[in-house]
Design an enzyme around this catalytic site. Structure first.
Site, mmCIF file in Angstrom:
data_model
loop_
_atom_site.group_PDB
_atom_site.id
_atom_site.type_symbol
_atom_site.label_atom_id
_atom_site.label_comp_id
_atom_site.label_asym_id
_atom_site.label_seq_id
_atom_site.Cartn_x
_atom_site.Cartn_y
_atom_site.Cartn_z
ATOM 1 N N GLU A 73 -68.687 23.187 3.749
ATOM 2 C CA GLU A 73 -67.516 23.371 5.023
ATOM 3 C C GLU A 73 -67.219 24.874 5.156
ATOM 4 O O GLU A 73 -66.826 25.365 6.134
ATOM 5 C CB GLU A 73 -66.379 22.687 4.610
ATOM 6 C CG GLU A 73 -66.481 21.061 4.834
ATOM 7 C CD GLU A 73 -67.318 20.422 3.465
ATOM 8 O OE1 GLU A 73 -67.198 21.186 2.677
ATOM 9 O OE2 GLU A 73 -67.671 19.285 3.819
ATOM 10 N N HIS B 8 -60.187 9.933 2.492
ATOM 11 C CA HIS B 8 -60.721 9.728 3.911
ATOM 12 C C HIS B 8 -59.511 9.393 4.958
ATOM 13 O O HIS B 8 -59.647 8.558 5.878
ATOM 14 C CB HIS B 8 -61.657 8.392 4.250
ATOM 15 C CG HIS B 8 -63.062 8.695 3.335
ATOM 16 N ND1 HIS B 8 -63.091 8.273 1.908
ATOM 17 C CD2 HIS B 8 -64.110 9.070 3.648
ATOM 18 C CE1 HIS B 8 -64.291 8.438 1.648
ATOM 19 N NE2 HIS B 8 -64.845 9.154 2.478
HETATM 20 C C1 TPP Z 1 -66.427 18.394 0.338
HETATM 21 C C2 TPP Z 1 -67.038 16.905 1.245
HETATM 22 N N1 TPP Z 1 -67.778 17.093 2.384
HETATM 23 C C3 TPP Z 1 -68.509 16.159 2.927
HETATM 24 C C4 TPP Z 1 -68.073 14.721 2.280
HETATM 25 C C5 TPP Z 1 -68.725 13.602 2.979
HETATM 26 N N2 TPP Z 1 -70.027 13.136 2.224
HETATM 27 C C6 TPP Z 1 -69.818 11.979 1.356
HETATM 28 S S1 TPP Z 1 -71.548 11.717 0.826
HETATM 29 C C7 TPP Z 1 -71.988 12.955 1.625
HETATM 30 C C8 TPP Z 1 -73.445 13.250 1.381
HETATM 31 C C9 TPP Z 1 -73.894 13.732 -0.024
HETATM 32 O O1 TPP Z 1 -75.269 13.699 -0.264
HETATM 33 P P1 TPP Z 1 -75.852 14.069 -1.736
HETATM 34 O O2 TPP Z 1 -75.116 15.296 -2.314
HETATM 35 O O3 TPP Z 1 -77.367 14.219 -1.555
HETATM 36 O O4 TPP Z 1 -75.533 12.772 -2.579
HETATM 37 P P2 TPP Z 1 -76.328 11.360 -2.511
HETATM 38 O O5 TPP Z 1 -75.312 10.611 -1.465
HETATM 39 O O6 TPP Z 1 -77.660 11.423 -1.915
HETATM 40 O O7 TPP Z 1 -76.214 10.721 -3.761
HETATM 41 C C10 TPP Z 1 -71.287 13.537 2.386
HETATM 42 C C11 TPP Z 1 -71.680 14.642 3.382
HETATM 43 C C12 TPP Z 1 -67.397 14.767 1.275
HETATM 44 N N3 TPP Z 1 -67.171 13.735 0.623
HETATM 45 N N4 TPP Z 1 -66.740 15.619 0.513
#
Ligand code: TPP
Ligand code: TPP
Ligand code: MG
Ligand code: MG
Lengths: 337, 410, 337, 410
Positions: free
Chosen positions: A60, A129
Site C-alpha cells: 500500500e 474488514h
Molecule cells: C495489508 C493488507 N493488504 C491487503 C490485504 C487483502 N488481501 C488479503 S489476502 C491477499 C492476497 C495475498 O496473497 P498471498 O500473499 O500470495 O497469499 P495467499 O492468499 O496466496 O496464501 C490480499 C491482497 C490484506 N489482508 N492486508
C-alpha cells in the site's frame, strides 16, 4: 439518468474521468484484469488498456508512493486500497508526503491523487474488514476526506475528487455498495434501484467537495452524520417519530460548517453519529465545533453515537454496530434533556 | 540433531571506535580499470559480480584507465572540478552561517561531492531527481542559482519555499529536483512512480531516486525495488553509501550482505557499485544507467561507495562515535583532489590555476551570500510572512483555514 | 532525590527498569553506542551490554514489529522512534498489531511495549521535527498514550509505562528536555534545576497512568492541557491575571475524566490547549467530553487553542506556536463570554 | 547516445487467462534428487544456486531420491499423510459449513497441504510460528484439537477467541502458533523479533515466519529480512508461493527476479526453493533451516513452490481470472497423492488402507463438527457474549470502556 448501484456509480465515475482525461490512471491490488475484489474497476482495463488500469503489488505504501510520483509528473492517479483497514502501511506516504508536497514545495509540485477505499462494517468482516479510519485523516492538514452515502453522490463526488488539485481520501461505505442499509440487519436488503439516489446521471457531473446536504429536513434536532449512518439516522428518526434534520456531511474535510451551524441554530439540539470508535473520532470534532459555534443556542449537550472503543468484533457485530435503536435512544435523550 | 547451546544475539559493531586507530583494511578496493563495462542491454544475471566489486576509473597515479574511462573531455572535467569545489565552498560558508545563527540547521557534503555532481552530468533537461538532503551537488552542477539556495537556507523574504520548509530541503522543479522530504526513503518509490508515469505517457524523460546507506533499511526502499522491477520503470536508483547513518555504521543497515548493491539481485535489477569519490567513474556508471532507462531497458541500482567526512548535520558531533582521523584513512581519497590531480596529470590544470579557482569560487559564493543576506537571515531582516504560512496548504484556502488566518489577524 | 533534566529523568527510568528486570530491552536508531540523538539512552549499552541496548536499522515498522515479537516472547521492549514525525512508517504495526494482539488472541499473547518519541515544536525543527501526533493514537482502542510535562513525571510515568501490561505510546515534548518552556522564546532558558519538578527520586517510583494532576489550582476557568503547553498555560494564567486551574492530563488515554469534570463543574468554564493542529486534535475529544459531562454547568463554550491547520512551518515557528498570548486571549474571551 | 523512442510501461501478465489452455511449460522443474544438500554451516555465498532451483525428493515413480531423502521413517510418513488428509477433509467440511451459513468466511488449503504439515514436523515444542491464514496445517499436524478450530470458525460460545476475531484467524500459544492478523506481512518481522528475543534471552527456542508470494511485496517483508540479516536471528522465513494472490499472478509481486527465494541474496541469507507439494522435500529443507537457526547460524529463507488449487477464500471465484483447469496442469502434482503413492511404492500403504483412512478421518472431522456445533454456529445456538466484546482491550478495563459497557447494559 441511469439506475446504478454504488459500485456501478463509482466505476462510472472512473470510466467517465478516464475517458475525458488520459492523465487519469487507476491501479491497486486486483483492480486490473479482475476489476477489484468489489468489482469497482471491472472493465476499465479492457477499455483503457493495461497501462491505464493495472494490478499493483501488495504494498500500500508503494501504491500511494508511486501515485505521488505520478502526480508530480502530471498524471492524476486514482488508486484503490483494498480495504480501509489496510491503509496504514501507506499512512506515512499519505500524511508526510501527499498532504504536504504542495505546501513544502510552495506549489512547484502538487499531488492530485485520489485514494479510494471501502470502509465501515456491517458485513461480518471482523476487525480487519470493518474499520472506519476517517478521523485519522481529518487531523491531517493538506488532505480532503470524502464519504459518500449513495450512488448519486458517490459518482459526483468521485469525479470531483479526481479533478481536485489536491489529495483526496475517498472512503466508500462497503455496506452500501449494493443497497442502502438502515441498520436493520435482520430485514431483507433493499436494492439501490428502489432508492431515489440510485438514479445517477450517466455522463459527467460533479458534486462539489465541501458541501453537506440536508437529507431529511426537521425542526427538533440536528443529526450530523455521513456514509452508512445517514440511512441509519433516517430510520432512527422515522422510527422514533422525532422530527430530526439529518445532515449528510459528504465531505468531512473541508467541512461545510455553514450548513451545520444554520441547522443547529434552528433546532437547538444536535446528535452526532458515526460508525468509527468514539474516542477521538470525527464526532469529537463535530461536537467541539457545534458547541463553539452554537453554544448559546444549544438546549442540550451535543450527543455522540459511535462505535464502542474496542477493535471491531466479529461475532458481536450487531451489538457493536450503532444501529437505529442506539441512535433513537440518543435522539430521545437529547430531546428530553 | 540440534545441539542446544544457548542462542546469542549478534549485534554488528564497527571495526573501530573513538580512541582506536582507523582501519579500513577490511574494505576490498579493486584496481582502477579492472571491472568490465557490459553493454547496457546485458542480461542482469550476467553481471551479478558488479554488485560485489567497485567500478573505478582514476588510479593512484591520477590516470583514467579501463573500459569506463574516456567519456568526458577536458572542458567537461574542469567544469566538474569547479562544481565540486563550488559545493565545498558553499558548504563551508553555510556551515559557518549556521554557527553565526543565520540559519537553524545545515547539512554538508564533504567527501561526497563527486556523487551528485558527476551524476547530474549524465541527465538531460526534463529528467527528474528525487534527492535526499545530501545531493545539493545536483543543483550546483545544474547551475541552479546559489543565491536561491541561500535564500531558502536563511528562510528570508526571498525564500522560494516561503519559510515553510527546513533549510536545505530545496525544491527546484525546473532544475529536475523534486522537493526534499526530510522523511527518509519516501522519495525512492516516488521516483519510481514518476518514471512509471513517464512510461505510461510515452515520454522519453527518466528519473533518478536517491537514498543513503542507512535509509535502505526503510521499507519504502523495498516498495521502490518491487515496483521498479515489476513495471521495468525507467529509473536510476542510487544508494549513497557514505559508511554512516548519523552515529550508526553501515553494517547495521547492511547486515549479512556483502554490499548494498546486492539488494538489487533479488529483483533482477542490474546492480553496480562505483567508487563514489571518482568523478569519472560515477559519471560513466550514471551514463550507463541513464542510457538503460532511456532505452526502456528498465531500472538500474547503483551503490556509490564514499565516505561522510563531516558531521551528519550541524546538530551532530561524530567524534562521539568514530575516530577523529577516520576520514583521513578512507582508502578512496578525496574526490576534489583526485580529479584535480587527474587534470594536472593530463596537462589540463595546475596547482596555480587551482588556487586561483578556489579564490574565484569563494568570491562567487561570498557574493551570492551577500546578495541573499540582503533579503534577511533566519533571525534578522526580511522574513516570509505569517500569511505565507497559511497559504498553499491546498490550491484554494478552505473556510476553516481562512477563519484561522483571520483570527490570527493576518 | 536528585536534580534531573527531562533527558536524565527518562534515562534514569530506563536504567532503573533495566536494572530491576532483565526482560526490559531498549533499541532504536542511534540509541546504542551513541546513546540517542537526544542522549536519552546514553550509557545504557555500556552498562547492560549490546544485547539489551542496541542500534536498530532505520526502519520504524521494523523497530516496532520486532518489539511486538519480543513482547510476544515475553520481553518488555522500550523502543525509541527518533522523532514523533517518523512514527508513521510504524503506524500499521502499532494500530493493527500492538493495539489489538491482546484482544484478538483473547489474552494468549500480549504486547507490553513502550514506544518513546520526542514530540512537539519550539526548536525550529520545521515540518519533520515538530509534530504532535497524539490524536492519531488516542483514536486507537488498545493503546495508552502518555505525555509528561516535567522530569519527575517523565520518570515516574515511563517506569509505569514499561511495567504496564499493554502498549504505551510515550510522547516526550522535546522542547522541555532541557528546561521548562513557557512559550516566551525570546527570554533566557530556565534550566530544570530551578524548577521544583526537576527534583526526581533517584530510585524506582511510578506515576500511575490515567491520573491527571492539578498543576495550579484556580476558580475561574479550567485549562486542560499536557506536555509543553502546561508551562505555557501557567504563564498565560499568570500574565493575564485570570484565576485559572491548570490541569496537566499526563495520560491522554485512558483519560482521568473525574479530575476534569470536578474542576469544570467548579469553574464552569474551560479552555483546552495543545500544540497539535486544531481539527480532529485531541482537544476535540476533550471539548466533546466536557460539554457532554458538564453542559449544565458551563457558562461559556469550551474554547480550543491549538496549532493552526497547516504543516508545521519553519521560519514562522513563533507565529504558529500557540504561545501564552494566544492562550491568554482564549482565557479572557472565555471569561467574558 | 540515447535514442528517443517513446518509453512504454511494462505490465506483467500471466501466460494464460480464462478461455486459454493452461500452460506451465515456462516453469522449469529440476529432476527430483538433483539438488545437492550442503552442510548447515555453509557460506551462503556458495549456495546461491539453490534459490534458482527446486529441491525435490519424490520422483515421478514415487521413489524418494537424492541427498535430501531418507529423514523420515514409515510411521512418520503415514502420520504426515494422515495430517494432510485431515486438513483436506477439514477444509471440505468447513467450506461447506460456510455455504450453509454456519460461519461468515473460510479459507482452504487445497493443494498446499504438504507445506505447513511437513514443516511442523521439523519444529520442537516451545518453538513459535507466525503464520498467515493458510497454515492451519501447523495446527492439524501439531494435534491441536479440531473442535477448537471449529469453535473459532463458528464464533460460538466455546470460541477460544470469544467471537472477536474472524473465522480461521486462529491463535494457539501452547501449540506454537501466533495469533493470525489478517493484515498481510506484519507477522514476518514479528517472527524475527521473537527470534531475537530468544537469542537475547539465551534460550534455545526458534521461530518461523510465514508469508504468501503476493505478500512478499509488502514492506514488512523487507523489515524482516533486514532485521534477520543484521542480528542473525534464529528464524526460518517461509514464503509460500502458491502462484496467486487473490486474482493477481505471482509475476506482479516477483517482477524481474527469477524467484522469490532470490530476495534473500541481497541480505546474505541462505535461500532455498523447495517443491512445496513434496512432503519429504519440505520436511528435509525445514529441518535443515531449523537446525541452522538452532545452532545460532542465523536465518534461512525458504520458498515453497506450490499451487493454490481452490479459491482464495469463500468470497472469491477464480474462474474469473484463470483457466478452470489450470490446477490440473500444475506440474508438481498433488501432495496427498504423491505421498500416498510413495508409501504404496515402499510397501507401507495401500489403496484400501487409504480409502479406509479417508473414511475414518472424515468420521473424526464430522464428530468434531458435531461437538463444535453443540456450542453453536454463527447465527444459531450459543454465542460469545456482548460482555466478551468489551473485555480484553486492555489488561484492566479503563473507565471509559466501563462506562460504554454499562451504557450498553451488559
Ligand atoms: C495489508 C493488507 N493488504 C491487503 C490485504 C487483502 N488481501 C488479503 S489476502 C491477499 C492476497 C495475498 O496473497 P498471498 O500473499 O500470495 O497469499 P495467499 O492468499 O496466496 O496464501 C490480499 C491482497 C490484506 N489482508 N492486508
Ligand atoms: C523516517 C525517518 N526516520 C528517521 C529519521 C532521522 N534521520 C535523519 S538522517 C538519518 C540517517 C540517515 O543515514 P543515511 O541514509 O545513511 O544518509 P546520510 O545522512 O548518511 O546521507 C536519520 C536516522 C528521518 N529523517 N526519517
Ligand atoms: Mg549514510
Ligand atoms: Mg499466494
Amino acid at each position: 439518468m441511469a439506475r446504478m448501484t454504488m459500485i456501478e456509480a463509482i466505476r462510472s465515475a472512473m470510466d467517465v474521468s478516464m475517458g475525458r482525461d488520459d492523465k487519469v490512471v487507476v491501479f491497486g491490488e486486483d483492480v486490473g484484469y479482475f476489476g477489484g475484489v468489489f468489482r469497482c474497476t471491472q472493465g476499465l482495463q479492457q477499455k483503457y488498456g493495461v497501462t491505464r488500469c493495472f494490478d499493483a503489488p501488495i504494498n500500500e505504501a508503494g501504491i500511494v508512493g508511486a501515485a505521488i510520483g505520478m502526480a508530480a509528473y502530471g498524471l492524476r492517479p486514482c488508486v484503490e486500497i483494498q480495504f480501509a483497514d489496510y491503509v496504514y502501511p501507506a499512512y506515512d506516504q499519505i500524511v508526510s508526503e501527499a498532504a504536504r508536497i504542495r505546501y513544502r514545495s510552495n506549489g512547484q509540485f502538487t499531488c492530485p491523487i485520489v485514494v479510494r477505499m471501502p470502509t465501515g462494517g456491517g458485513i461480518f468482516g471482523g476487525q480487519t474488514h470493518s474499520q472506519s479510519p476517517e478521523a485519522l485523516f481529518t487531523h491531517v492538514s493538506g488532505l480532503k476526506v470524502v464519504v459518500p452515502s449513495n450512488p448519486h453522490d458517490a459518482k459526483g463526488l468521485l469525479i470531483a475528487a479526481i479533478e481536485d488539485p489536491d489529495p483526496v481520501i475517498f472512503l466508500e461505505p462497503k455496506r452500501l455498495y449494493n443497497g442502502p442499509f438502515d441498520g436493520h440487519h435482520d430485514r431483507p436488503v433493499t436494492p439501490w434501484s428502489k432508492h431515489p439516489l440510485g438514479e445517477v446521471p450517466a455522463d459527467h457531473f460533479t458534486v462539489d467537495l465541501g458541501q453537506a446536504v440536508v437529507r431529511c429536513p426537521g425542526g427538533a434536532v440536528t443529526v450530523l452524520t455521513y456514509g452508512t449512518m445517514v440511512h441509519v439516522a433516517e430510520a432512527a428518526a422515522e422510527e422514533s417519530g422525532i422530527d430530526a434534520e439529518v445532515i449528510d456531511l459528504r465531505t468531512l474535510l473541508p467541512l461545510d460548517l455553514d450548513t451545520i451551524v444554520a441547522s443547529v441554530k434552528k433546532t437547538r439540539r444536535c446528535v452526532v453519529v458515526h460508525e468509527a470508535t468514539l474516542t477521538s473520532g470525527f464526532g469529537a470534532e463535530l461536537t467541539a465545533l457545534v458547541q463553539e459555534e452554537c453554544f448559546w443556542h444549544l438546549e442540550a449537550p451535543v450527543a455522540r453515537v459511535a462505535g464502542y472503543d474496542t477493535p471491531y468484533p466479529h461475532a458481536q457485530e450487531w451489538d457493536y454496530f450503532p444501529g437505529p435503536a442506539r441512535v433513537a435512544e440518543a435522539l430521545s435523550a437529547t430531546m428530553e434533556a | 540433531m540440534s545441539d542446544t547451546e544457548p542462542l546469542r544475539l549478534h549485534v554488528p559493531e564497527p571495526e573501530v571506535r573513538p580512541g582506536d586507530a582507523p582501519d579500513f583494511s577490511h574494505v576490498p578496493i579493486p584496481k582502477a580499470g579492472s571491472v568490465p563495462r557490459p553493454p547496457v542491454d546485458v542480461d542482469p544475471r550476467e553481471i551479478r559480480d558488479l554488485a560485489y566489486s567497485i567500478i573505478r576509473v582514476l588510479n593512484r597515479s591520477g590516470n583514467a584507465v579501463g573500459p569506463w574511462a574516456g567519456l568526458l573531455n577536458e572542458d567537461e572535467l574542469r567544469d566538474g572540478l569547479r562544481h565540486m569545489m563550488t559545493l565545498r565552498a558553499f558548504d563551508a560558508r553555510m556551515q559557518n552561517a549556521q554557527r553565526q545563527g543565520k540559519t537553524s540547521f545545515y547539512m554538508q557534503h564533504m567527501g561526497e561531492e563527486a556523487v551528485a555532481c558527476a551524476f547530474r552530468r549524465a541527465m538531460e533537461p526534463g529528467d527528474m531527481n528525487f534527492p535526499t538532503y545530501r545531493q545539493a551537488g545536483l543543483l550546483i552542477a545544474g547551475d541552479y542559482p546559489m543565491v536561491e539556495m541561500m535564500n531558502q537556507i536563511f528562510s528570508n523574504e526571498a525564500d522560494p519555499l516561503k519559510g515553510r520548509q527546513l533549510p536545505i530541503m530545496y525544491s527546484a522543479k525546473d532544475h529536475g529536483f523534486f522537493s526534499i522530504s526530510g522523511n527518509l526513503a519516501t522519495q525512492f518509490i516516488q521516483a519510481v512512480g514518476w518514471a512509471m508515469a513517464s512510461a505510461i505517457s510515452g515520454d522519453t524523460r527518466i528519473s533518478a531516486g536517491w537514498i543513503g546507506d542507512g535509509s535502505t533499511a526503510e521499507s519504502d526502499f523495498h516498495a521502490a525495488l518491487v515496483f521498479a522491477s515489476t513495471y521495468r520503470a525507467p529509473v536510476v536508483l542510487n544508494i549513497v553509501n557514505n559508511q554512516w547513518a548519523i552515529s550508526t555504521f553501515q553494517g547495521i543497515a547492511r547486515g549479512g550482505s556483502g554490499t548494498f548493491a546486492a539488494r538489487g539481485h533479488g529483483f533482477g535489477i542490474p546492480s553496480l557499485r562505483v567508487d563514489g569519490n571518482d568523478y569519472l567513474a560515477v559519471h560513466a556508471v550514471a551514463k550507463w544507467a541513464v542510457e538503460r532507462a532511456r532505452r526502456n531497458l528498465g531500472p538500474t541500482l547503483i551503490e556509490h561507495v564514499t565516505y561522510r567526512v563531516g558531521a551528519h548535520s550541524t546538530s551532530d558531533d561524530p567524534s562521539a562515535y568514530r575516530p577523529k582521523t577516520e576520514s583521513d584513512a578512507w582508502p578512496l581519497g578525496d574526490p576534489v583532489i583526485r580529479l584535480k590531480n587527474h587534470l594536472i596529470k593530463i596537462g589540463a590544470w595546475s596547482d596555480e590555476r587551482h588556487t586561483q579557482a578556489e579564490a574565484e569560487i569563494m568570491d562567487e559564493v561570498v557574493a551570492a551570500q551577500r546578495e541573499a543576506e540582503k533579503h534577511g537571515t533566519l533571525h534578522s531582516g526580511g522574513k516570509p510572512s505569517t500569511r505565507d504560512m497559511f497559504e498553499g496548504v491546498y490550491a484554494t484556502m478552505p473556510p476553516h483555514l481562512r477563519r484561522q488566518r483571520q483570527k490570527a489577524g493576518v
